[in-house]
Design a protein around this motif. Structure first.
Motif, PDB file in Angstrom:
ATOM      1  N   ILE A   4       0.877  -1.179   0.000  1.00 15.57           N
ATOM      2  CA  ILE A   4       0.000   0.000   0.000  1.00 15.57           C
ATOM      3  C   ILE A   4       0.908   1.220   0.000  1.00 15.57           C
ATOM      4  CG2 ILE A   4      -1.736   1.344   1.264  1.00 15.57           C
ATOM      5  CD1 ILE A   4      -2.611  -1.211   2.680  1.00 15.57           C
ATOM      6  N   GLU A   5       0.571   2.192  -0.793  1.00 20.77           N
ATOM      7  CA  GLU A   5       1.338   3.432  -0.811  1.00 20.77           C
ATOM      8  C   GLU A   5       0.356   4.592  -0.864  1.00 20.77           C
ATOM      9  OE1 GLU A   5       4.187   3.338  -3.915  1.00 20.77           O
ATOM     10  OE2 GLU A   5       5.382   4.943  -3.025  1.00 20.77           O
ATOM     11  N   VAL A   6       0.340   5.397   0.190  1.00 21.01           N
ATOM     12  CA  VAL A   6      -0.497   6.597   0.150  1.00 21.01           C
ATOM     13  C   VAL A   6       0.432   7.803   0.152  1.00 21.01           C
ATOM     14  CG1 VAL A   6      -2.421   5.458   1.338  1.00 21.01           C
ATOM     15  CG2 VAL A   6      -0.844   6.842   2.647  1.00 21.01           C
ATOM     16  N   THR A  25       3.891   4.139   3.623  1.00 17.71           N
ATOM     17  CA  THR A  25       3.981   2.930   2.809  1.00 17.71           C
ATOM     18  C   THR A  25       3.811   1.715   3.706  1.00 17.71           C
ATOM     19  OG1 THR A  25       5.448   3.992   1.234  1.00 17.71           O
ATOM     20  CG2 THR A  25       5.615   1.617   1.381  1.00 17.71           C
ATOM     21  N   ILE A  49      -8.266   4.217   0.793  1.00 16.21           N
ATOM     22  CA  ILE A  49      -7.465   3.177   0.134  1.00 16.21           C
ATOM     23  C   ILE A  49      -8.355   2.217  -0.652  1.00 16.21           C
ATOM     24  CG2 ILE A  49      -5.984   1.157   0.559  1.00 16.21           C
ATOM     25  CD1 ILE A  49      -4.771   2.831   2.933  1.00 16.21           C
ATOM     26  N   ALA A  60      -3.612   6.951  -3.582  1.00 15.10           N
ATOM     27  CA  ALA A  60      -3.537   5.715  -2.792  1.00 15.10           C
ATOM     28  C   ALA A  60      -3.408   4.567  -3.772  1.00 15.10           C
ATOM     29  CB  ALA A  60      -4.785   5.566  -1.933  1.00 15.10           C
ATOM     30  N   VAL A  62      -2.566   0.300  -4.332  1.00 19.46           N
ATOM     31  CA  VAL A  62      -2.475  -1.058  -3.775  1.00 19.46           C
ATOM     32  C   VAL A  62      -1.693  -1.887  -4.783  1.00 19.46           C
ATOM     33  CG1 VAL A  62      -3.773  -3.065  -3.031  1.00 19.46           C
ATOM     34  CG2 VAL A  62      -4.709  -0.776  -2.638  1.00 19.46           C
ATOM     35  N   TYR A  67      -6.995   1.209  -6.340  1.00 23.62           N
ATOM     36  CA  TYR A  67      -7.923   0.130  -5.977  1.00 23.62           C
ATOM     37  C   TYR A  67      -9.004  -0.046  -7.047  1.00 23.62           C
ATOM     38  CZ  TYR A  67     -11.158  -2.626  -3.113  1.00 23.62           C
ATOM     39  OH  TYR A  67     -11.993  -3.604  -2.635  1.00 23.62           O
ATOM     40  N   HIS A  76      -7.182  -8.932  -3.695  1.00 25.98           N
ATOM     41  CA  HIS A  76      -5.981  -8.119  -3.429  1.00 25.98           C
ATOM     42  C   HIS A  76      -5.963  -7.588  -2.002  1.00 25.98           C
ATOM     43  CE1 HIS A  76      -4.303  -7.734  -7.532  1.00 25.98           C
ATOM     44  NE2 HIS A  76      -5.557  -7.969  -7.889  1.00 25.98           N
ATOM     45  N   VAL A  77      -7.107  -7.091  -1.565  1.00 26.47           N
ATOM     46  CA  VAL A  77      -7.174  -6.438  -0.257  1.00 26.47           C
ATOM     47  C   VAL A  77      -8.375  -6.952   0.526  1.00 26.47           C
ATOM     48  CG1 VAL A  77      -7.131  -4.240   0.966  1.00 26.47           C
ATOM     49  CG2 VAL A  77      -6.445  -4.327  -1.425  1.00 26.47           C
ATOM     50  N   VAL A 150      -2.954  -8.500   1.038  1.00 30.56           N
ATOM     51  CA  VAL A 150      -2.967  -7.267   1.815  1.00 30.56           C
ATOM     52  C   VAL A 150      -4.209  -7.276   2.707  1.00 30.56           C
ATOM     53  CG1 VAL A 150      -3.023  -4.744   1.719  1.00 30.56           C
ATOM     54  CG2 VAL A 150      -1.874  -6.031  -0.104  1.00 30.56           C
ATOM     55  N   MET A 152      -6.246  -5.038   5.829  1.00 28.40           N
ATOM     56  CA  MET A 152      -6.347  -3.740   6.474  1.00 28.40           C
ATOM     57  C   MET A 152      -7.443  -3.853   7.529  1.00 28.40           C
ATOM     58  SD  MET A 152      -6.437  -0.448   4.028  1.00 28.40           S
ATOM     59  CE  MET A 152      -8.178  -0.509   3.814  1.00 28.40           C
TER      60      MET A 152
END
Ligand code: ADP
Ligand code: ADP
Length: 220
Positions: A4-6, A25, A49, A60, A62, A67, A76-77, A150, A152
């Motif tokens: 994840i990268e925001v 990250t 996200i 954001a 993924v 997303y 994926h998430v 991933v 969350m």
């Protein structure tokens, strides 16, 4: 690569600034604790996200992609965002079967995630009678269905009894050992200290510390 990268997320609700340049990250194979007081912006970040809130600015990603562009996002998430929306009159097992069915997954996959989330003994009961801790486990089972790399989890310790908290810690560790990226929020640093490898500490919509737990404890 980052799971994840925001970067530079901004979000206002009316006159309230929820996110004010949120940037961090999340990497695979570790538990990243997302700590901050109530109202700091943890839920909003997680909702952005997975596309439930649109940011006013920033990005954001993924696995390097937005997303909304993922073809099968639930593989994926997996996300536990708030105590799952349930049909109170249905059994927890029927709820999971319905979710599995809508993702093209089988009943045996449901049995696997029920075992992983420790719900075996209660899965045929009506979800309406579940405690908050049990609803958290059910939400986790649902998040695991698609076997996502991933995960969350927003305040997963909420409503858990002491036994549940011990279980949750071991469970989060096991996800990281399997190589998954785990982002877990809490307003209590004590819940994350013994569980996370890495901590992103936020306040008022922005990051105020981002370091390994070892580094942060050495500083203290
Ligand atoms: P946390 O998860 O860290 O408790 P939130 O992301 O839920 O923080 O909230 C961040 C800020 O944004 C808070 O001031 C909260 O009141 C506000 N906020 C969040 N969602 C909404 C919304 N849908 N409408 C108005 N304000 C919101
Ligand atoms: P039954 O209630 O007879 O088992 P289904 O499981 O096929 O029927 O569900 C019928 C419809 O009800 C589904 O297509 C879905 O739209 C809705 N539904 C079922 N379970 C849920 C659930 N847990 N949450 C939200 N909608 C649901």
């Amino acid at each position: 690569t980052a799971a994840i990268e925001v970067a530079g997320l901004r979000k206002r609700f009316g006159g309230t600034t929820a996110l004010d340049g949120m940037t961090f990250t999340v990497r695979p194979g570790r538990v990243t604790g997302f700590a901050g007081p109530n109202g700091a912006g943890k839920s909003t970040t997680m909702r952005v996200i997975v596309g439930l809130d649109a940011p006013d600015a920033g990005t954001a990603l993924v696995g390097g992609r937005p997303y909304q562009s993922l073809r099968r996002p639930l593989t994926h998430v997996g996300a536990l965002l708030d105590a799952a929306a349930l049909q109170p009159g249905r059994s927890a097992r029927n709820h999971l079967l319905w979710l599995a069915h809508s993702q093209g997954l089988t009943a045996s996959r449901v049995d696997e995630v029920v075992a992983q989330s420790g719900l075996q003994g209660a899965i045929r009961r009506k979800a309406g009678g579940y405690s908050l801790g049990m609803r958290q486990r059910l939400g986790i089972a649902a998040a695991l269905l698609g076997d996502p790399p991933v995960l969350m989890l927003d305040e997963p310790f909420n409503g858990m009894d002491p036994e549940g908290i011990v279980w949750m810690r071991g469970f989060l560790r096991s996800l990281a050992v399997e190589g998954r990226a785990v982002l877990v929020s809490s307003h209590l640093m004590s819940e994350l200290q013994d569980t996370a490898d890495h901590l992103v500490v936020i306040g008022r919509g922005r990051v105020i510390a981002d370091a390994s737990v070892a580094e942060l404890t050495a500083d203290a």
